[in-house]
Write an enzyme that holds these catalytic residues in place. Structure first.
Site, PDB file in Angstrom:
ATOM      1  N   MET A   1     -29.182  -7.202   6.895  1.00 39.18           N
ATOM      2  CA  MET A   1     -29.141  -8.423   7.701  1.00 39.18           C
ATOM      3  C   MET A   1     -27.815  -9.149   7.454  1.00 39.18           C
ATOM      4  O   MET A   1     -27.701 -10.351   7.708  1.00 39.18           O
ATOM      5  CB  MET A   1     -30.329  -9.328   7.361  1.00 39.18           C
ATOM      6  CG  MET A   1     -31.661  -8.662   7.675  1.00 39.18           C
ATOM      7  SD  MET A   1     -32.988  -9.829   8.015  1.00 39.18           S
ATOM      8  CE  MET A   1     -33.042 -10.732   6.500  1.00 39.18           C
TER       9      MET A   1
ATOM     10  N   ALA B   1     -24.607 -10.869   5.320  1.00 43.71           N
ATOM     11  CA  ALA B   1     -24.411 -11.656   4.092  1.00 43.71           C
ATOM     12  C   ALA B   1     -24.295 -10.680   2.919  1.00 43.71           C
ATOM     13  O   ALA B   1     -24.980 -10.794   1.901  1.00 43.71           O
ATOM     14  CB  ALA B   1     -25.548 -12.660   3.889  1.00 43.71           C
TER      15      ALA B   1
ATOM     16  N   HIS C   1     -25.741  -4.522  -1.475  1.00 45.54           N
ATOM     17  CA  HIS C   1     -25.648  -3.779  -0.200  1.00 45.54           C
ATOM     18  C   HIS C   1     -24.571  -2.696  -0.286  1.00 45.54           C
ATOM     19  O   HIS C   1     -24.747  -1.580   0.201  1.00 45.54           O
ATOM     20  CB  HIS C   1     -25.246  -4.718   0.943  1.00 45.54           C
ATOM     21  CG  HIS C   1     -26.227  -5.791   1.255  1.00 45.54           C
ATOM     22  ND1 HIS C   1     -25.981  -7.117   1.004  1.00 45.54           N
ATOM     23  CD2 HIS C   1     -27.460  -5.742   1.830  1.00 45.54           C
ATOM     24  CE1 HIS C   1     -26.997  -7.844   1.394  1.00 45.54           C
ATOM     25  NE2 HIS C   1     -27.920  -7.034   1.891  1.00 45.54           N
TER      26      HIS C   1
ATOM     27  N   GLY D   1     -32.696  -0.746  -0.707  1.00 47.24           N
ATOM     28  CA  GLY D   1     -32.667  -1.140  -2.116  1.00 47.24           C
ATOM     29  C   GLY D   1     -34.059  -1.230  -2.725  1.00 47.24           C
ATOM     30  O   GLY D   1     -35.010  -1.671  -2.073  1.00 47.24           O
TER      31      GLY D   1
ATOM     32  N   LYS E   1     -34.752  -3.326  -4.898  1.00 48.82           N
ATOM     33  CA  LYS E   1     -34.979  -4.752  -5.116  1.00 48.82           C
ATOM     34  C   LYS E   1     -36.158  -5.222  -4.252  1.00 48.82           C
ATOM     35  O   LYS E   1     -36.991  -6.009  -4.680  1.00 48.82           O
ATOM     36  CB  LYS E   1     -33.688  -5.492  -4.776  1.00 48.82           C
ATOM     37  CG  LYS E   1     -33.827  -6.865  -4.210  1.00 48.82           C
ATOM     38  CD  LYS E   1     -33.792  -7.906  -5.282  1.00 48.82           C
ATOM     39  CE  LYS E   1     -33.868  -9.313  -4.771  1.00 48.82           C
ATOM     40  NZ  LYS E   1     -34.060  -9.540  -3.365  1.00 48.82           N
TER      41      LYS E   1
HETATM   42  O1  PAF Z   1     -33.788  -5.696   3.555  1.00 52.09           O
HETATM   43  C1  PAF Z   1     -33.301  -6.200   4.587  1.00 52.09           C
HETATM   44  O2  PAF Z   1     -32.161  -6.665   4.598  1.00 52.09           O
HETATM   45  C2  PAF Z   1     -34.134  -6.263   5.852  1.00 52.09           C
HETATM   46  O3  PAF Z   1     -35.467  -6.530   5.574  1.00 52.09           O
HETATM   47  C3  PAF Z   1     -34.000  -5.005   6.746  1.00 52.09           C
HETATM   48  C4  PAF Z   1     -34.535  -3.756   6.040  1.00 52.09           C
HETATM   49  C5  PAF Z   1     -32.531  -4.784   7.104  1.00 52.09           C
HETATM   50  C6  PAF Z   1     -34.805  -5.180   8.034  1.00 52.09           C
HETATM   51  O4  PAF Z   1     -34.364  -6.289   8.772  1.00 52.09           O
END
Ligand code: PAF
Length: 282
Positions: free
Chosen positions: A30, A32, A37, A147, A149
């Site tokens: 998402m 940020a 990530h 992840g 997490k």
């Molecule tokens: O973990 C995330 O950032 C979100 O839940 C995902 C898997 C991208 C789905 O919107």
């Protein structure tokens, strides 16, 4: 790095790589983006020829009183970070391209998608399952990396891919932590300086509880109650839950007779943090 805003653009670009015999890994996010990530991009790069990251703040997974409106949106710097990390494609769809006004389908995963985080976020896993299914259908990646997490989210995604015969392998990647143990999360930036000092207590309480579970005469409910006291004493405002579960089914357990996991969510002021640690079978 090639940036695609529409489904047809990304599908056309990936089709060329597939025709060239290359494998594709997807890393849904998402945005940020932080080191957590970017470590998923590293894992994806190790196991596939091409990496596609997606950046989309998914409205379906936020409750009415949650932070959809204020969720950090930093697409330009996210794209720079992805490029520097060797990501090959970024998919940054518009809401309308993914969700036409009369969109009416929901993917809902019973069992692993219930309990734990679903207790206080009842719409969350349906929202995640629906967007992840859509992204996997659009991208058809060989693998997708998520992840650990978000341990329950990972279990939900593994289950839906198995149940729906989606031909993508789901790979879980280890949680990346700050030097004081706090799990990296886009929501950590909501914390004030004082709250940030309190936050590492969550990982400390989880690791201490996991250790206590390995003492001969352990009693889970006593360990849980003491850990919750420890969190409140450290400055957490409230504890949503602290559960000891089977690492695969996420069913509640009390003994270390199989691979387990401690899952927790707790609030510091207006910020809800989650974390989890493994509990090896004795
Ligand atoms: O973990 C995330 O950032 C979100 O839940 C995902 C898997 C991208 C789905 O919107």
């Amino acid at each position: 790095m090639i940036i695609c805003k529409t489904k047809s653009e990304i599908q056309g670009a990936l089709a060329k790589r597939r025709q060239a015999g290359e494998t594709i890994a997807a890393v849904p996010t998402m945005g940020a983006l932080h080191e957590g990530h970017l470590s998923l991009i590293d894992v994806a790069n190790e196991i596939s020829d091409q990496v596609v990251a997606t950046i989309f703040v998914n409205p379906l997974q936020f409750g009415a009183n949650e932070d959809f409106g204020t969720y950090p949106r930093t697409v330009e710097s996210d794209l720079e970070l992805l490029k520097a990390r060797g990501c090959n494609f970024a998919f940054t769809p518009d809401r309308n391209d993914l969700f036409p006004a009369d969109f009416s389908t929901k993917i809902s995963v019973a069992g692993v998608g219930e309990d734990h985080c679903a207790l206080s976020r009842p719409q969350f896993f349906d929202g995640v399952a629906t967007i992840v299914t859509k992204l996997l259908m659009i991208l058809s990646p060989d693998v997708a990396v998520f992840g650990e997490k978000d341990y329950q989210q990972l279990a939900v995604i593994k289950r839906l891919v198995r149940d729906l015969d989606i031909a993508t392998e789901i790979v879980g990647a280890p949680t990346v932590r700050e030097s004081d143990g706090l799990a990296m999360s886009s929501r950590n930036q909501y914390l004030s300086v004082e709250e940030r000092n309190v936050a590492p207590a969550l990982y400390k309480a989880l690791t201490a509880a996991a250790e206590k579970l390995h003492s001969a005469d352990h009693n889970w409910s006593e360990i849980r109650d003491a850990s919750i006291e420890q969190l409140l004493g450290a400055g957490f405002s409230s504890v949503d839950y602290l559960h000891f579960v089977d690492a695969f089914s996420l069913a509640h357990i009390e003994k270390v007779d199989r691979p387990g996991r401690l899952l927790a969510a707790a609030w510091i002021g207006k910020t809800r943090l989650i974390d989890n640690v493994p509990v090896e079978a004795a």
